[in-house]
Design a protein around this motif. Structure first.
Motif, mmCIF file in Angstrom:
data_model
loop_
_atom_site.group_PDB
_atom_site.id
_atom_site.type_symbol
_atom_site.label_atom_id
_atom_site.label_comp_id
_atom_site.label_asym_id
_atom_site.label_seq_id
_atom_site.Cartn_x
_atom_site.Cartn_y
_atom_site.Cartn_z
ATOM 1 N N HIS A 144 -84.364 -46.284 24.112
ATOM 2 C CA HIS A 144 -84.090 -47.518 24.376
ATOM 3 C C HIS A 144 -83.488 -48.107 22.904
ATOM 4 O O HIS A 144 -85.199 -49.188 22.622
ATOM 5 N N PRO A 145 -82.557 -48.103 22.718
ATOM 6 C CA PRO A 145 -82.258 -48.846 21.494
ATOM 7 C C PRO A 145 -81.677 -50.203 21.794
ATOM 8 O O PRO A 145 -81.751 -50.625 23.534
ATOM 9 N N GLY A 146 -82.348 -51.589 20.875
ATOM 10 C CA GLY A 146 -81.883 -53.040 21.551
ATOM 11 C C GLY A 146 -80.954 -53.291 20.516
ATOM 12 O O GLY A 146 -81.253 -53.309 19.278
ATOM 13 N N PHE A 147 -79.972 -53.792 21.365
ATOM 14 C CA PHE A 147 -78.909 -54.797 20.175
ATOM 15 C C PHE A 147 -79.175 -56.082 20.382
ATOM 16 O O PHE A 147 -79.170 -56.552 21.237
ATOM 17 N N ALA A 148 -79.129 -56.426 19.220
ATOM 18 C CA ALA A 148 -79.337 -57.717 18.435
ATOM 19 C C ALA A 148 -77.602 -58.362 19.251
ATOM 20 O O ALA A 148 -76.494 -57.860 18.227
ATOM 21 N N LEU A 200 -81.694 -60.030 35.238
ATOM 22 C CA LEU A 200 -81.995 -59.012 33.906
ATOM 23 C C LEU A 200 -83.956 -59.750 34.445
ATOM 24 O O LEU A 200 -84.625 -58.590 33.986
ATOM 25 N N ASP A 201 -83.829 -61.015 34.798
ATOM 26 C CA ASP A 201 -85.491 -61.252 35.315
ATOM 27 C C ASP A 201 -86.142 -60.457 35.559
ATOM 28 O O ASP A 201 -87.448 -61.687 35.723
ATOM 29 N N LEU A 238 -80.598 -50.611 31.453
ATOM 30 C CA LEU A 238 -80.414 -52.550 30.823
ATOM 31 C C LEU A 238 -82.013 -53.423 31.542
ATOM 32 O O LEU A 238 -82.774 -53.317 32.017
ATOM 33 N N TRP A 239 -82.483 -53.645 30.211
ATOM 34 C CA TRP A 239 -83.150 -54.823 29.938
ATOM 35 C C TRP A 239 -83.663 -55.632 28.608
ATOM 36 O O TRP A 239 -83.054 -55.439 27.847
ATOM 37 N N SER A 240 -84.169 -56.580 29.020
ATOM 38 C CA SER A 240 -84.326 -58.107 28.648
ATOM 39 C C SER A 240 -85.391 -58.390 28.646
ATOM 40 O O SER A 240 -85.520 -58.626 29.996
ATOM 41 N N PHE A 248 -81.110 -60.784 22.362
ATOM 42 C CA PHE A 248 -80.956 -58.840 22.634
ATOM 43 C C PHE A 248 -81.102 -58.565 24.555
ATOM 44 O O PHE A 248 -81.735 -58.916 25.145
ATOM 45 N N VAL A 249 -80.400 -57.327 23.509
ATOM 46 C CA VAL A 249 -80.712 -56.618 25.342
ATOM 47 C C VAL A 249 -80.410 -54.996 24.841
ATOM 48 O O VAL A 249 -79.358 -54.839 24.200
ATOM 49 N N CYS A 250 -81.141 -53.545 25.599
ATOM 50 C CA CYS A 250 -81.543 -52.714 25.537
ATOM 51 C C CYS A 250 -80.256 -52.635 26.706
ATOM 52 O O CYS A 250 -80.109 -52.813 27.784
#
Length: 291
Positions: A144-148, A200-201, A238-240, A248-250
């Motif tokens: 579950h990495p989140g990318f800045a 993604l909302d 995909l998640w934010s 960020f987005v995962c």
């Protein structure tokens, strides 16, 4: 914290949850992994999801006719990985063994091992799930990495390589459960998916992509690119955070799925789960290539 370093990158790993917390390019200090310094969005960085992905119906599941409690995304992210080996500056291996607390949630003996290795192009991640119990071991495993992000989310695109077209997704509803359907991913343009907060909302987006070999998160101006290999992971999520416009987005390789909304699920029958025979093990790995 455990520090990894090579000529190109540095990284830190927290033994609590064996969580990757930073991944930094040395030449310019670019940080790829999300850190919520404000406390407004999401306090994690790149948790390991085991032995469950997503939320279980009634926060419970079934094994051999018995019902057990299970937190969202399992428990690995909330335990100290006490067995740590670091023989080189660029590599560390951490293992979580079953204990009295895990067995209240998950009645199995197991060893979950993760190895992080810095490479000249990024990071390699390898997981081993070993069944040390006397019965088959059912589980799901996800990263579950989140990318800045330095630009608004709508300036980025995710592109899948090798995926069967048209792209499809698992229906979600009520969030965070699946609705049992596989639906067209109508927002996609071929193998590419333009990102936006509106996309993604309504909650996480799980792409059904068992044939995909990699997924690339890239900025439209070409200044940023992260590619994740997917050969061992049939689903990409995909998640934010919903309605927060978080920076960020995962991008999450999954080998397993959330529950379909309804009753607690028998994990030996659950779609997406892996089952390992007594004495056996399953291995999963992926790489992050950073540009």
């Amino acid at each position: 914290m455990i520090t990894l370093t090579n000529t190109q990158f540095t990284a830190t790993v927290n033994p609590f949850g064996a969580e990757l917390t930073t991944l930094t390019r040395r030449q310019d200090g670019r940080e790829y992994i999300w850190s919520d310094t404000t406390g407004k969005y999401w306090g994690r960085h790149a948790p390991i999801l085991f032995p469950a992905i997503g939320r279980s119906n009634d926060d419970q599941y079934v094994v051999d006719g018995r019902t057990y409690p299970m937190h969202q995304h399992g428990f690995a992210r909330d335990f100290e990985f006490t067995d740590v080996t670091q023989s080189r500056d660029d590599t560390v291996t951490l293992t979580l063994h079953d204990n009295a607390e895990t067995r209240k949630l998950y009645p199995f003996a197991f060893a979950l091992t993760v190895t992080y290795t810095l490479t000249v192009t990024g990071l390699a991640v390898h997981y081993t799930v070993a069944n040390t119990s006397a019965q088959p071991l059912p589980f799901a495993l996800g990263s579950h990495p989140g990318f800045a992000l330095s630009q608004p989310l709508d300036q980025y695109v995710v592109t899948l390589t090798g995926a069967k077209l048209p792209l499809t997704k698992f229906g979600i509803g009520p969030v965070p459960f699946r609705n049992g359907k596989v639906e067209p991913l109508t927002a996609a343009d071929g193998a590419s998916l333009p990102l936006s907060h509106e996309l993604l909302d309504d909650g996480l987006l799980i792409i059904n992509a068992p044939d995909a070999t990699s997924a690339t998160l890239a900025s439209k101006d070409g200044s940023y690119k992260v590619t994740l290999s997917l050969a061992d992971f049939p689903y990409l999520t995909l998640w934010s955070p919903e309605h927060k416009h978080a920076p960020f987005v995962c991008v999450e390789p999954f080998h397993g799925l959330p529950d379909v909304s309804g009753q607690p699920t028998d994990w030996y029958q659950k779609p997406g789960n892996t089952t390992v025979a007594p004495g056996g093990q399953s291995d999963f790995g992926y790489t992050m290539t950073l540009e």
